[in-house]
Design a protein around this motif. Structure first.
Motif, PDB file in Angstrom:
ATOM      1  N   MET A  69      13.892  61.302  75.011  1.00 21.99           N
ATOM      2  CA  MET A  69      14.269  60.992  73.622  1.00 21.99           C
ATOM      3  C   MET A  69      15.447  60.020  73.590  1.00 21.99           C
ATOM      4  SD  MET A  69      12.000  62.499  71.982  1.00 21.99           S
ATOM      5  CE  MET A  69      12.537  62.369  70.293  1.00 21.99           C
ATOM      6  N   LEU A  70      16.408  60.238  74.502  1.00 22.77           N
ATOM      7  CA  LEU A  70      17.593  59.364  74.517  1.00 22.77           C
ATOM      8  C   LEU A  70      17.161  57.922  74.805  1.00 22.77           C
ATOM      9  CD1 LEU A  70      20.673  59.786  74.160  1.00 22.77           C
ATOM     10  CD2 LEU A  70      20.847  59.825  76.660  1.00 22.77           C
ATOM     11  N   ILE A  71      16.284  57.767  75.814  1.00 18.99           N
ATOM     12  CA  ILE A  71      15.814  56.409  76.173  1.00 18.99           C
ATOM     13  C   ILE A  71      15.090  55.763  74.990  1.00 18.99           C
ATOM     14  CG2 ILE A  71      14.184  55.133  77.666  1.00 18.99           C
ATOM     15  CD1 ILE A  71      14.730  57.426  79.758  1.00 18.99           C
ATOM     16  N   SER A  72      14.429  56.622  74.176  1.00 17.01           N
ATOM     17  CA  SER A  72      13.679  56.076  73.031  1.00 17.01           C
ATOM     18  C   SER A  72      14.564  55.816  71.815  1.00 17.01           C
ATOM     19  CB  SER A  72      12.580  57.069  72.600  1.00 17.01           C
ATOM     20  OG  SER A  72      11.930  57.572  73.712  1.00 17.01           O
ATOM     21  N   ASP A  99       9.690  59.733  60.951  1.00 11.41           N
ATOM     22  CA  ASP A  99       8.413  59.274  61.515  1.00 11.41           C
ATOM     23  C   ASP A  99       8.621  58.601  62.868  1.00 11.41           C
ATOM     24  OD1 ASP A  99       7.027  58.406  58.243  1.00 11.41           O
ATOM     25  OD2 ASP A  99       7.318  60.318  59.281  1.00 11.41           O
ATOM     26  N   LYS A 100       9.722  57.844  62.992  1.00 10.88           N
ATOM     27  CA  LYS A 100      10.021  57.194  64.292  1.00 10.88           C
ATOM     28  C   LYS A 100      10.313  58.266  65.338  1.00 10.88           C
ATOM     29  CE  LYS A 100      12.873  54.289  67.061  1.00 10.88           C
ATOM     30  NZ  LYS A 100      14.264  54.118  67.488  1.00 10.88           N
ATOM     31  N   THR A 101      11.047  59.287  64.922  1.00  9.91           N
ATOM     32  CA  THR A 101      11.390  60.384  65.831  1.00  9.91           C
ATOM     33  C   THR A 101      10.125  61.089  66.315  1.00  9.91           C
ATOM     34  OG1 THR A 101      13.497  60.675  64.664  1.00  9.91           O
ATOM     35  CG2 THR A 101      12.757  62.511  66.054  1.00  9.91           C
ATOM     36  N   LEU A 102       9.175  61.284  65.407  1.00  6.21           N
ATOM     37  CA  LEU A 102       7.926  61.965  65.778  1.00  6.21           C
ATOM     38  C   LEU A 102       7.113  61.131  66.776  1.00  6.21           C
ATOM     39  CD1 LEU A 102       6.961  63.487  62.307  1.00  6.21           C
ATOM     40  CD2 LEU A 102       7.607  64.755  64.379  1.00  6.21           C
ATOM     41  N   ILE A 103       7.150  59.825  66.615  1.00  8.92           N
ATOM     42  CA  ILE A 103       6.456  58.947  67.593  1.00  8.92           C
ATOM     43  C   ILE A 103       7.107  59.108  68.974  1.00  8.92           C
ATOM     44  CG2 ILE A 103       6.046  56.530  68.256  1.00  8.92           C
ATOM     45  CD1 ILE A 103       5.830  55.952  65.173  1.00  8.92           C
ATOM     46  N   LYS A 162       3.688  63.442  75.884  1.00  7.82           N
ATOM     47  CA  LYS A 162       2.669  62.880  76.789  1.00  7.82           C
ATOM     48  C   LYS A 162       3.213  62.880  78.219  1.00  7.82           C
ATOM     49  CE  LYS A 162       0.400  59.670  73.541  1.00  7.82           C
ATOM     50  NZ  LYS A 162       0.489  58.253  73.077  1.00  7.82           N
ATOM     51  N   LYS A 163       4.463  62.451  78.373  1.00 11.10           N
ATOM     52  CA  LYS A 163       5.049  62.345  79.724  1.00 11.10           C
ATOM     53  C   LYS A 163       5.267  63.739  80.315  1.00 11.10           C
ATOM     54  CE  LYS A 163       7.075  57.817  79.036  1.00 11.10           C
ATOM     55  NZ  LYS A 163       8.310  57.052  78.747  1.00 11.10           N
ATOM     56  N   ILE A 164       5.684  64.667  79.443  1.00 12.06           N
ATOM     57  CA  ILE A 164       5.890  66.043  79.939  1.00 12.06           C
ATOM     58  C   ILE A 164       4.557  66.607  80.406  1.00 12.06           C
ATOM     59  CG2 ILE A 164       6.394  68.414  79.190  1.00 12.06           C
ATOM     60  CD1 ILE A 164       8.594  67.174  77.368  1.00 12.06           C
ATOM     61  N   ASN A 165       3.527  66.310  79.627  1.00 15.28           N
ATOM     62  CA  ASN A 165       2.196  66.810  79.986  1.00 15.28           C
ATOM     63  C   ASN A 165       1.772  66.315  81.355  1.00 15.28           C
ATOM     64  OD1 ASN A 165       1.156  68.630  78.409  1.00 15.28           O
ATOM     65  ND2 ASN A 165      -0.193  67.309  77.213  1.00 15.28           N
TER      66      ASN A 165
END
Ligand code: KE4
Length: 433
Positions: free
Chosen positions: A388-391, A415-419, A426-429
């Motif tokens: 999240m920090l990188i994003s 909405d940006k946060t949800l993206i 996805k990455k955690i998965n």
């Protein structure tokens, strides 16, 4: 994300400030990230020394409900500066603050200003002991009430993050008077009171916990807590340092329709400046010096500039009740969006939210107390935090803290946060495949 300046400045800070921080949770140890050195903030966004911009969900751990750089608060402070910073004498503003807080929180008949939430809870404990003549106090595991000696036992917040069950440097003689119960456990409460009720000075509680992550009190538990403390002549101290003016203009007490005997306040009451306060029944508060024999004092208590920031913030919230409707909309959108993503990516996570404070626990069980909160996978949280920090999303660096929304967050911020959360999931998965 370039973080050269933050890394250099933090490295230097570590030589001069313990752990490089003035409050442990900021060190980010639990998530293995070097803290960013923040340069400024505006509305719902925060900027570090390298110029990186983030959507801010820390909000100084609660005070910034109106967002950063609120023009009305700023103007009031600039005007107040004309009259100097501090006098060490009573002022009209302190009187205005006391009257306003009494209006917003009817359980408060008298109010004393201090400089932090810790001072508020520490003073309320001493006052309860002085008023009842009893020594024992009760707190709940996972509740954090600041770093006063009596209360650093099985606390939440930074203690939970550090994995410290209680701090060193606190004599056993202090701790032995602090009894710890499980949060939301009525049976345990009844049992303790049957045995020791008449020896207890006070119970201190976060009616809605924010320091083991967000864990709402159960209504029937809080109702019984209020009843049983009354039955045994025990002072109920409601710690609203985080929830006061956050979850409702009347705080958690309003939502739960219970009234504490003493109430502790902080964070929003200072509008971002260092302030705490405690208040309650007149007959208890008048035990305080100079009227009574319980001593409590502070050089900067009621500081005119801090009071100006707090008074302006509270008056804005009082005059604009729609702020709480907007905060609820923001919170609901974020919570619902996260829950859809948890379902879509089959992530072991749940959301606890009350209004504009919430926590994403990486566990697949309901979280109603500290031991359930601690089933969260802190490694997955750390992975999530970094993504999240990188994003460009600035969350508190601990599984056991609350995210905070402000009046300046926009729906597009959500909405940006949800993206970003979807990308992180996805990455955690992939990691957990
Ligand atoms: P302060 O002394 O930090 O102003 O307030 C202590 C306190 C008391 N009661 C409650 C319910 C609180 O949440 C707090 C402080 N909260 C933490 C955040 N979980 C402050 C952040 C920090 O320690 O840096």
């Amino acid at each position: 994300m370039i973080t050269i300046k933050s890394e250099e400045l933090f490295k230097e800070s570590e030589k001069h400030i313990p752990g490089g921080v003035n409050s442990p949770v900021r060190a980010g140890k639990a998530v293995g990230v070097t803290p960013l050195i923040i340069r400024r903030a505006d509305k719902a966004h925060i900027f570090d020394e390298d110029g990186n911009e983030f959507i801010d969900f820390v909000g100084s751990y609660g005070p910034m409900i109106l967002g950063h750089n609120n023009p009305i608060v700023k103007k009031a402070i600039v005007e107040a500066l004309e009259d100097s910073l501090s006098f060490g004498a009573p002022t009209k503003k302190e009187l205005e603050m006391a009257i306003l807080v009494k209006e917003l929180l009817p359980s408060i008949e008298m109010l004393r200003m201090v400089n932090s939430g810790t001072e508020a809870t520490m003073s309320a404990i001493r006052l309860a002991r002085g008023y009842t003549g009893r020594d024992k106090i009760v707190k709940f595991s996972g509740n954090y009430h600041g770093h006063g000696d009596s209360l650093l036992v099985q606390a939440g917040s930074g203690i939970a993050t550090q994995g410290i069950s209680s701090s060193s440097g606190v004599p056993n003689s202090i701790i032995e008077n602090t009894l710890v119960l499980n949060y939301n456990d009525t049976e345990q409460l009844e049992t303790l009171f049957k045995i020791s009720g008449k020896d207890i000075a006070a119970v201190i509680v976060e009616v809605i916990s924010g320091n083991m992550g967000v864990v709402p009190g159960k209504f029937d538990f809080m109702k019984r807590l209020r009843e049983i403390t009354k039955e045994y002549g025990v002072i109920l101290i409601v710690d609203e340092v985080m929830t006061g003016f956050r979850v409702n203009i009347g705080g958690a007490q309003k939502l739960y329709e219970i009234e504490g005997d003493l109430i502790c306040l902080g964070k929003i009451i200072g509008g971002g400046m260092p302030i705490g306060a405690f208040g309650g029944k007149k007959e208890i508060m008048e035990k305080l010096a100079p009227v009574g024999e319980v001593y409590q004092a502070g050089t900067l208590s009621g500081n005119p500039i801090a009071i100006t920031a707090g008074l302006t913030t509270l008056n804005y919230l009082k005059d604009n009740p729609k702020v709480y409707l907007y905060l609820e909309e923001l919170g609901e959108r974020l919570e619902n969006g996260i829950n859809l993503l948890i379902e879509k990516y089959k992530i072991k996570a749940i959301v606890n939210r009350v209004g504009s404070m919430m926590t994403l626990f990486f566990t697949d069980i309901r979280v109603t107390n500290f031991s359930e909160a601690k089933t969260s996978d802190e490694k997955v949280f750390a992975r999530f935090y970094k993504e999240m920090l990188i994003s460009g999303i600035y969350f508190p660096p601990s599984q056991y803290e609350a995210f905070f929304l402000s009046n300046e967050h926009t729906m597009s911020d959500i909405d940006k946060t949800l993206i970003c959360i979807e990308n992180a999931f996805k990455k955690i998965n992939i990691d957990t495949l």
